[in-house]
Scaffold this active site. Structure first.
Site, PDB file in Angstrom:
ATOM      1  N   GLU A   1      55.601  11.039  58.994  1.00  0.00           N
ATOM      2  CA  GLU A   1      55.393  11.292  60.423  1.00  0.00           C
ATOM      3  C   GLU A   1      54.945  10.020  61.131  1.00  0.00           C
ATOM      4  O   GLU A   1      54.023   9.339  60.673  1.00  0.00           O
ATOM      5  CB  GLU A   1      54.348  12.403  60.587  1.00  0.00           C
TER       6      GLU A   1
ATOM      7  N   ALA B   1      56.238  18.338  59.308  1.00  0.00           N
ATOM      8  CA  ALA B   1      56.609  19.357  58.330  1.00  0.00           C
ATOM      9  C   ALA B   1      56.555  18.734  56.942  1.00  0.00           C
ATOM     10  O   ALA B   1      57.502  18.083  56.495  1.00  0.00           O
ATOM     11  CB  ALA B   1      58.016  19.874  58.631  1.00  0.00           C
ATOM     12  N   GLU B   2      55.418  18.924  56.274  1.00  0.00           N
ATOM     13  CA  GLU B   2      55.202  18.212  55.009  1.00  0.00           C
ATOM     14  C   GLU B   2      56.091  18.733  53.880  1.00  0.00           C
ATOM     15  O   GLU B   2      56.525  17.958  53.020  1.00  0.00           O
ATOM     16  CB  GLU B   2      53.723  18.276  54.602  1.00  0.00           C
TER      17      GLU B   2
ATOM     18  N   GLN C   1      50.438  11.721  56.469  1.00  0.00           N
ATOM     19  CA  GLN C   1      49.664  11.010  57.497  1.00  0.00           C
ATOM     20  C   GLN C   1      48.204  10.869  57.034  1.00  0.00           C
ATOM     21  O   GLN C   1      47.591   9.824  57.200  1.00  0.00           O
ATOM     22  CB  GLN C   1      49.739  11.760  58.814  1.00  0.00           C
ATOM     23  N   PHE C   2      47.690  11.917  56.425  1.00  0.00           N
ATOM     24  CA  PHE C   2      46.414  11.882  55.710  1.00  0.00           C
ATOM     25  C   PHE C   2      46.652  12.647  54.415  1.00  0.00           C
ATOM     26  O   PHE C   2      47.421  13.615  54.399  1.00  0.00           O
ATOM     27  CB  PHE C   2      45.311  12.572  56.516  1.00  0.00           C
ATOM     28  N   ALA C   3      45.961  12.238  53.355  1.00  0.00           N
ATOM     29  CA  ALA C   3      46.153  12.911  52.063  1.00  0.00           C
ATOM     30  C   ALA C   3      45.951  14.418  52.189  1.00  0.00           C
ATOM     31  O   ALA C   3      46.616  15.205  51.519  1.00  0.00           O
ATOM     32  CB  ALA C   3      45.179  12.347  51.036  1.00  0.00           C
ATOM     33  N   ASP C   4      45.026  14.792  53.078  1.00  0.00           N
ATOM     34  CA  ASP C   4      44.690  16.207  53.257  1.00  0.00           C
ATOM     35  C   ASP C   4      45.931  17.067  53.528  1.00  0.00           C
ATOM     36  O   ASP C   4      45.975  18.230  53.142  1.00  0.00           O
ATOM     37  CB  ASP C   4      43.710  16.355  54.418  1.00  0.00           C
ATOM     38  N   PHE C   5      46.919  16.506  54.211  1.00  0.00           N
ATOM     39  CA  PHE C   5      48.074  17.306  54.619  1.00  0.00           C
ATOM     40  C   PHE C   5      49.044  17.574  53.478  1.00  0.00           C
ATOM     41  O   PHE C   5      50.023  18.299  53.656  1.00  0.00           O
ATOM     42  CB  PHE C   5      48.782  16.656  55.810  1.00  0.00           C
ATOM     43  N   ILE C   6      48.737  17.041  52.325  1.00  0.00           N
ATOM     44  CA  ILE C   6      49.583  17.365  51.178  1.00  0.00           C
ATOM     45  C   ILE C   6      49.517  18.862  50.889  1.00  0.00           C
ATOM     46  O   ILE C   6      50.429  19.434  50.300  1.00  0.00           O
ATOM     47  CB  ILE C   6      49.176  16.553  49.923  1.00  0.00           C
TER      48      ILE C   6
ATOM     49  N   HIS D   1      40.245  15.288  57.082  1.00  0.00           N
ATOM     50  CA  HIS D   1      40.777  13.923  57.110  1.00  0.00           C
ATOM     51  C   HIS D   1      39.989  13.018  56.174  1.00  0.00           C
ATOM     52  O   HIS D   1      39.949  11.809  56.376  1.00  0.00           O
ATOM     53  CB  HIS D   1      40.728  13.346  58.534  1.00  0.00           C
TER      54      HIS D   1
END
Ligand SMILES: Cc1ncc(C[n+]2csc(CCOP(=O)(O)OP(=O)(O)O)c2C)c(N)n1
Ligand SMILES: [Mg+2]
Lengths: 342, 364
Positions: free
Chosen positions: A50, A80-81, A103-108, A148
């Site tokens: 993204e 959309a991961e 964009q941040f590891a969290d969104f995995i 984040h």
């Protein structure tokens, strides 16, 4: 070998082969350079994520890439991961080498299904290799709050088929990312955001790779081993300096495969172990390393294996709360000191 | 090999068609193609019947799923593909595996967990795909493979290759967010991917009314590509709609969503008595059985002798029986195989699938 090829600006180096020339880069510059050089070397390598195109990414890792490589190799994905990882899986099966940026590891978490159910298992189930890299800007320390700041590495370690690396230095960030891109398996690349611009270090000129699955002795010592990775390596090194103690620091670099030999060799040497990471405690890397040591080097221990980790809570937002949760330098010094005196 | 070329004529883009069982198929299928369509549908029917017997005999560990009544969809659609096209085939689509070159032997051996199965015992029931035949095997999570197929299509588009990825999903799977992610991504980049939606009226026990407020085929337009509906029990109609979609995709026209209306004639799995399905509904669809209908059509419209049709079916049945014997003779995998293959040593390209459609044979 190909090493000389990319060090094009150093023609007269053949005479002094031992120590390659280096220059200082930040951790972020090293990641960026690894990506750019791999994209120049191999036209199947592409980036997808993204805001990584003309904008250059949330952390500017791909700054300038869009201009150099174009929209077909620096693909701006919609938000959309699962689509990022799922399409990367398909493209990788068909011969491309996608590097996905979360964009941040969290969104995995939003792409987790494609990662652990599709990418991780395809080779085991069907013999289909999935050479993708998932870059995961991770870690806290700047009031990113619960979404984040996470260090999600342990999630991946329960998904056989994924390799997981977490470099601490610019040289390793570059070398491990190059190796991850060339590896035929899905690799989770945890890059600690706190290191991006604060950590500078010497990085060899030209082609530089670091093998997956090999730990590094970051500091030699004989009285205590601190086993760490990512940001915790820097805490350990500073603690050792400030305590003026004879502490060995092992930088795991690679969490899967884990370099059991390096861990055990150091334990046999020092007989005391602290395992340190910023991620939460239960069932984390520290637990795995402690179990390994208990099983394989029990008789060499002079003290219980200790862990310095975040407690089992989400990462809070407010600075005093976050400081309470994330291991600090004083915590590291105290933990080392206790073991040294044990 | 002049396999996947981009010069095939492009059919008119259909914004969204009504159910159309009487498509003009005259020019695209030869007599032997028609025999093949019957052959593959029968192969799916007989192989699944045989697998169900093996299941009831306790030779199939775990569970059993089939696509009874839906044979026209995988067979008609896969028949339109060229060798270098790629597939992600789902759990009601055994016929597509057969069209692409998997044998009933390897299918049955896979169900029984034997070493001769497509996955060598690593995965069961319909969770397989033969990479040597251009197929990436499904995972259970639905509709994850829609994104994988989209990614393969992305690679084709980026390299400028006239190739197509084709994948399947049930109407139930269209409720999942990943379905939207796949449609949206494919639409943004106009990727050469064909989505075959099998609306068999139920997702396990959940009927259409509880699955969506608007028929999913309508959504295609909002993603920027055509959605067409077709009678999923008419193998030539499915072939024709897929042929158009594949040619559109191959020549840069982007994705198509094809909704095939059908009915799941068995339970969700062999364990399911499907007491929730009204008997009249099954009776109605029994009369529309795709194989019986096609047999009649071959005789009425395409000059086949009834005896010829029966001969084809007899041959297929004998072949499936032989395959079953060989599958039963396949040994169980050695236990230590369980520990192998977690990581790849190198990447290898997928192989090409069989492409029995006469057009590809002429092109080769
Ligand atoms: C994400 C996900 N949730 C739940 C399931 C369990 N499950 C397997 S098949 C199925 C129904 C699928 O219905 P549909 O998509 O219509 O396909 P059909 O089986 O009718 O062909 C369900 C709920 C699953 N496979 N994937
Ligand atoms: Mg259904």
């Amino acid at each position: 070998m190909a090493e000389a090829q990319l060090a094009g600006d150093a023609p007269a180096r053949a005479a002094e082969p031992e120590t390659p020339a280096t220059r200082e880069l930040t951790y972020l510059e090293a990641i960026s350079e690894a990506l750019r050089e791999e994209m120049r070397r191999d036209e199947t390598v592409l980036c997808i994520g993204e805001d990584i195109g003309a904008f250059g990414g949330a952390f500017k890792v791909t700054d300038g890439f869009y201009e150099e490589f174009g929209a077909g190799r620096v693909i701006d994905a919609p938000l959309a991961e699962n689509a990022i990882i799922g399409t990367a899986v398909g493209a990788a099966i068909e011969g491309l080498r996608p590097v996905c940026e979360m964009q941040f590891a969290d969104f995995i978490s939003c792409g987790f299904d494609q990662l652990v159910n599709v990418a991780a298992k395809l080779h085991y189930r069907q013999g289909v290799a999935v050479p993708i890299v998932v870059r995961l800007p991770s870690g806290g320390g700047f009031s990113g709050g619960p979404f984040h700041s996470q260090n999600p590495e342990a999630w991946f370690l329960q998904a056989p088929g994924l390799k997981v690396v977490a470099p601490a230095t610019p040289a390793d960030a570059k070398g491990l990312l190059v190796s991850a891109i060339r590896d035929p398996n899905p690799v989770c690349f945890l890059e600690h955001k706190g290191l991006y611009r604060t950590v500078r270090g010497e990085v060899p000129e030209g082609e530089h790779t670091v093998p997956l699955g090999k730990a590094r002795v970051a500091r030699e010592g004989s009285e205590l081993t601190v086993i760490a990775y990512g940001s915790s390596v820097h805490l350990a090194l500073r603690a050792a300096e400030e305590l003026g103690a004879d502490i060995e620091v092992i930088d795991l670099r690679s969490l899967c495969p884990l370099d059991a030999d390096a861990v055990l060799a150091s334990v046999r040497k020092t007989s005391k172990v602290l395992v340190a990471h910023e991620a939460t405690r239960s069932c984390g890397v520290g637990a795995e390393v402690a179990a390994l040591i208990a099983a394989e080097a029990f008789e060499h221990l002079d003290a219980p294996v200790r862990r310095l980790t975040a407690p089992d809570v989400p990462i809070p937002f407010s600075p005093p709360l976050e400081r309470e949760v994330l291991p600090q330098l004083d915590d590291m010094k105290e933990a080392c000191d206790e073991l040294l005196r044990y | 090999m002049k396999a996947a070329n981009g010069t095939l004529a492009t059919g008119p883009a259909r914004a969204r068609g009504d159910e159309d069982a009487s498509a003009d198929t005259g020019s695209h299928l030869t007599r032997s193609d028609r025999a093949n369509l019957l052959r593959y549908m029968a192969m799916m029917r007989f192989a699944e019947e045989r697998a169900l017997v093996l299941y009831r005999q306790g030779k199939v560990p775990g569970s059993f799923y089939d696509g009874r009544g839906q044979e026209a969809i995988p067979v008609g659609s896969a028949y339109a593909l060229g060798p270098r096209d790629r597939t992600c085939i789902l759990h009601r689509d055994l016929g597509a595996h057969f069209v692409r070159g998997v044998t009933p032997e390897r299918y049955l051996a896979n169900y029984m967990g034997r070493s001769g199965g497509v996955t060598g015992g690593k995965d069961g029931n319909m969770h397989f795909g033969d990479p040597r035949l251009g197929s990436v095997g499904m995972v259970s999570m639905l509709p994850d493979m829609a994104l994988v197929a989209t990614g393969m299509a992305l690679a084709f588009k980026l390299r400028g290759e006239p190739r197509v990825a084709l994948t399947y999903f049930g109407e139930g799977a269209t409720a999942n967010g990943q379905w939207h992610e796949a449609m949206n991504f494919a639409g943004i980049h106009r990727l050469p991917v064909v989505f075959i939606l099998e609306n068999n009226r139920f997702a396990y026990s959940t009927p259409n009314e509880l699955e969506f407020a608007v028929d999913p085929v309508e959504r295609a337009r909002t993603y920027g590509f055509p959605g067409v509906a077709v009678d999923g029990n008419d193998v030539e109609a499915v072939f024709e709609r897929t042929r158009e979609a594949v040619e559109r995709a191959r020549s840069g026209g982007g994705p198509t969503l094809i909704e095939c209306h059908t009915m799941r004639m068995h339970g969700h799995g062999a364990h399911d008595d499907m007491s929730y399905v009204p008997a009249e509904l099954l009776e109605e669809w029994e009369r529309r059985d795709p194989i019986e209908r096609y047999k009649a059509r071959l005789v009425q419209d395409f000059g086949f002798e009834p005896a010829e049709v029966e001969e084809i079916l007899g041959e297929v049945r004998a072949y499936v029986d032989e395959c079953a014997e060989r599958a039963l003779a396949s040994p169980m995998p050695p236990p230590e195989a369980a520990l192998e293959g977690v990581f790849a040593r190198e990447w290898e390209p997928l192989g090409d699938g069989h492409a029995p459609w006469s057009r590809w044979r002429e092109a080769a």
